[in-house]
Write an enzyme that holds these catalytic residues in place. Structure first.
Site, PDB file in Angstrom:
ATOM      1  CG  ASP A  83      -9.745   9.387   0.206  1.00  9.66           C
ATOM      2  OD1 ASP A  83     -10.514   9.015  -0.688  1.00  9.66           O
ATOM      3  OD2 ASP A  83      -9.090   8.597   0.910  1.00  9.66           O
ATOM      4  CG  ASP A 110      -5.837   7.113   2.885  1.00  9.18           C
ATOM      5  OD1 ASP A 110      -6.756   7.548   2.153  1.00  9.18           O
ATOM      6  OD2 ASP A 110      -5.738   5.919   3.206  1.00  9.18           O
ATOM      7  CG  ASP A 154      -6.580  10.207  -1.940  1.00  9.19           C
ATOM      8  OD1 ASP A 154      -7.647  10.309  -2.575  1.00  9.19           O
ATOM      9  OD2 ASP A 154      -6.469   9.516  -0.912  1.00  9.19           O
TER      10      ASP A 154
END
Length: 639
Positions: A333, A535, A539
């Site tokens: 990410d 995080d 996600d």
């Protein structure tokens, strides 16, 4: 009542671990009593250890046998343990009862670890559910009425006040605000929203009140889809897990069948006595029990987990320690993972005759009244500088902020985007305009600052790339990771600017949670074993689907932390390479241990069949191989 609830939660989450501990204590006390000659006490304590430690395995084994008509290792373990106990009582060799109890203890510990992993999964779903609102403020005949979200219908108009979570997906019909949707889409800055634009459930409304029209059922909202995706990804077992389950059941059927054949046919074929036949059949069950094979894996993985914990790497289960060593591709990410996730002043470009400090002081004079993240970043950058407190400050959503100088109301301070500032300043300096275009191409947000009729400079803001990100990715390549990609909900320009700095292979931008999940599935088709590092809430589905989900410990949301298999406690990306190296060591050690265990197993089985070993030697060989592979596994405690 509170104590009753707490006790219920304790029994649900820790019953298996508690049973394993009690079994171990009873086993030690029974051995101690036997060592001192208190046989009666030993024969009381050791059977109790069997019951406490083996109840759950016996229940699961019998359930599988009755409902699925299948034998598994759980039932085989119970049969082997009871066989050892029966031999011990029959021949008054009570140490065999201890061997059986040890076997049960090992499986009790394994069951406790599996139960712990399941509870973590359930908590991750509960964390997702906590992001959804229970009720919404609905307009009914001109009045605001609180209605359960589950009762909302398409066409309802709801009111969301500043600072509140948006209860369901909808279209704005009135109002203007900034919405922090980083948890859903991963965008690093709050997004300005106005009439006609869509907002998502679970995102945080900023400074403006909104009227939102419900355009789809609440159960179809983005956050609800995230919850379902996490559940589906977690419930679908990977092929490797399915193979292990099939192997265990096949092994159990083979051993039970072989034990029955060995207990029946030797008197007729080999001329053995029935006493010798039963003795060797029970010895076979003891030496063929998978105790050493199981010890080949768990002590190794537990040692690796302990090693990782000392280095700030939290492995939630041992299987993922082994799995991460096989990773062929890693998806990152962007916001909060490769970047810090916080807005910072990246660069200050002063105009002719001005200093950087002048630009910051003038901008902070009005931004000190703003609650926007950009304003907060500018004020923080101006910390330590003396700046004026402007008067008659007015914020124009999506454009900028304006205020007057206290000593001279004719001198205005204007801070905002280029179009906004140009309404008050006739010409924007050409050199600053070129700098602004260049900075925007790098994915930065550019703010113009004017004082009166003069542009004093530019302030470029952005999400800072983590200092260690590029080096960490380069190290991953050296470890053999074939492909590294970035998955983000942010825009293409910002995503590619970050990708260029850190050096990933491919970039996929403007992704929703389900898009990230699809990308992980595509990567798994190409590389089989794929890790995902993230995080945010957005996600969570990808973390659950990935072969190994890795969450940032400090910056990570509760949902990401609960969903992931591995947590980097200090948000240090370089620890991913440490985890992979540790996983590779674990793979090698497990293979070595399995080879040792199988070698002992084959030798003991051949010796038993030839009559070259008796039961005590078989137990010594069996337990000796268990101790040997256990000590081998403890090597992973060293860095």
């Amino acid at each position: 009542m509170v104590y009753t609830q707490r006790f219920t939660e304790f029994t649900k989450e820790h019953a298996d671990a508690f049973a394993a501990v009690v079994c171990g204590v009873l086993l030690f006390l029974g051995w101690f009593c036997l060592h001192l000659g208190f046989v009666g006490w030993a024969l009381l304590l050791l059977p109790t250890a069997y019951v406490v430690g083996g109840y759950e395995s016996a229940r699961e084994g019998l359930t599988t046998l009755i409902k699925e008509k299948e034998l598994d290792v759980d039932l085989l373990m119970i049969v082997a343990a009871l066989g050892a106990a029966g031999l011990g009582l029959w021949r008054r060799e009570y140490h065999l009862i201890i061997d059986g109890a040890t076997l049960i203890l090992i499986f009790a510990i394994s069951g406790a670890l599996e139960g712990y992993a399941m509870q973590r999964t359930e908590r991750s779903i509960r964390s997702l559910m906590s992001l959804t609102q229970d009720s919404a403020r609905v307009l009914r005949q001109g009045r605001e009425v609180m209605v359960p979200v589950s009762e909302l219908k398409i066409g309802d108009q709801i009111v969301v006040k500043p600072g509140e979570l948006i209860p369901t997906d909808g279209i704005i019909v009135s109002g203007y605000t900034s919405v922090n949707q980083a948890a859903i889409t991963g965008e690093s800055l709050p997004i300005e929203k106005t009439v006609g634009e869509e907002v998502f459930a679970g995102t945080l409304n900023g400074y403006g009140a909104l009227e939102i029209k419900v355009h789809q059922p609440p159960e179809s909202s983005l956050i609800q889809r995230v919850i379902r995706l996490v559940e589906q990804a977690r419930d679908s077992a990977p092929p490797s897990q399915q193979f292990i389950e099939r192997f265990e059941r096949g092994y159990a059927r083979f051993i039970v069948l072989a034990g029955l054949l060995l207990a029946i046919f030797p008197p007729f074929i080999l001329g053995w006595s029935w006493e010798t036949t039963i003795y060797r059949a029970l010895t076979f069950l003891v030496v063929a029990s998978p105790c050493a094979l199981m010890a080949s894996i768990m002590p190794t993985l537990l040692s690796g987990i302990a090693n990782g914990a000392r280095q700030g790497i939290l492995f939630k289960n041992g299987a993922q320690l082994e799995m991460i060593g096989k990773v062929g591709a890693i998806a990152f990410d962007k916001t909060g993972t490769l970047t810090t996730g916080q807005v910072h002043v990246f660069k200050v470009v002063p105009g002719n005759g001005y200093l950087e400090t002048d630009v910051l002081r003038i901008a902070a004079s009005v931004e000190s009244y703003s609650e926007h993240p950009i304003g907060n970043a500018i004020v923080q950058a101006a910390n330590g500088l003396e700046y004026m407190n402007a008067v008659e400050v007015r914020a124009i959503p999506g454009e900028g902020i304006i205020g007057n100088v206290p000593s001279d109301s004719s001198l205005q301070i204007i801070v905002g985007n280029g179009n906004f500032v140009q309404q008050y300043v006739t010409n924007l300096p050409t050199d600053l305009h070129e700098q602004a275009v260049f900075l925007e191409q790098q994915g930065k947000t550019v703010v113009w600052v004017a004082h009166g009729l003069v542009v004093v400079g530019l302030i470029a803001l952005g999400d800072l790339v983590r200092a260690e990100a590029a080096a960490a990715i380069a190290h991953l390549r050296k470890l053999g990771v074939k492909e590294i990609v970035m998955l983000t909900g942010d825009n293409e320009r910002t995503a590619h600017s970050v990708a260029q700095v850190v050096g990933v292979d491919r970039v996929y931008a403007q992704l929703l949670p389900e898009d990230k999940l699809d990308m992980i599935r595509r990567l798994q088709q190409e590389h089989q074993t794929v890790a995902m590092v993230g995080d945010g809430i957005n996600d969570a589905p990808a973390l659950a689907q990935a072969s190994v989900g890795i969450a940032m410990g400090k910056a990570g949301s509760d949902v990401a932390l609960e969903t992931a298999d591995i947590v980097l406690m200090a948000d240090r990306l370089e620890k991913i390479a440490v985890a992979i190296a540790l996983g590779k060591r674990a793979q090698v050690t497990v293979k070595q241990n399995i080879a040792i265990a199988l070698s002992f197993l084959i030798l003991l089985l051949i010796g038993n069949f030839l009559g070259s070993i008796n039961l005590p030697i078989g137990v010594v060989g069996h337990e000796g191989s268990t101790v040997l592979v256990t000590l081998s596994g403890l090597r992973l405690l060293k860095n």
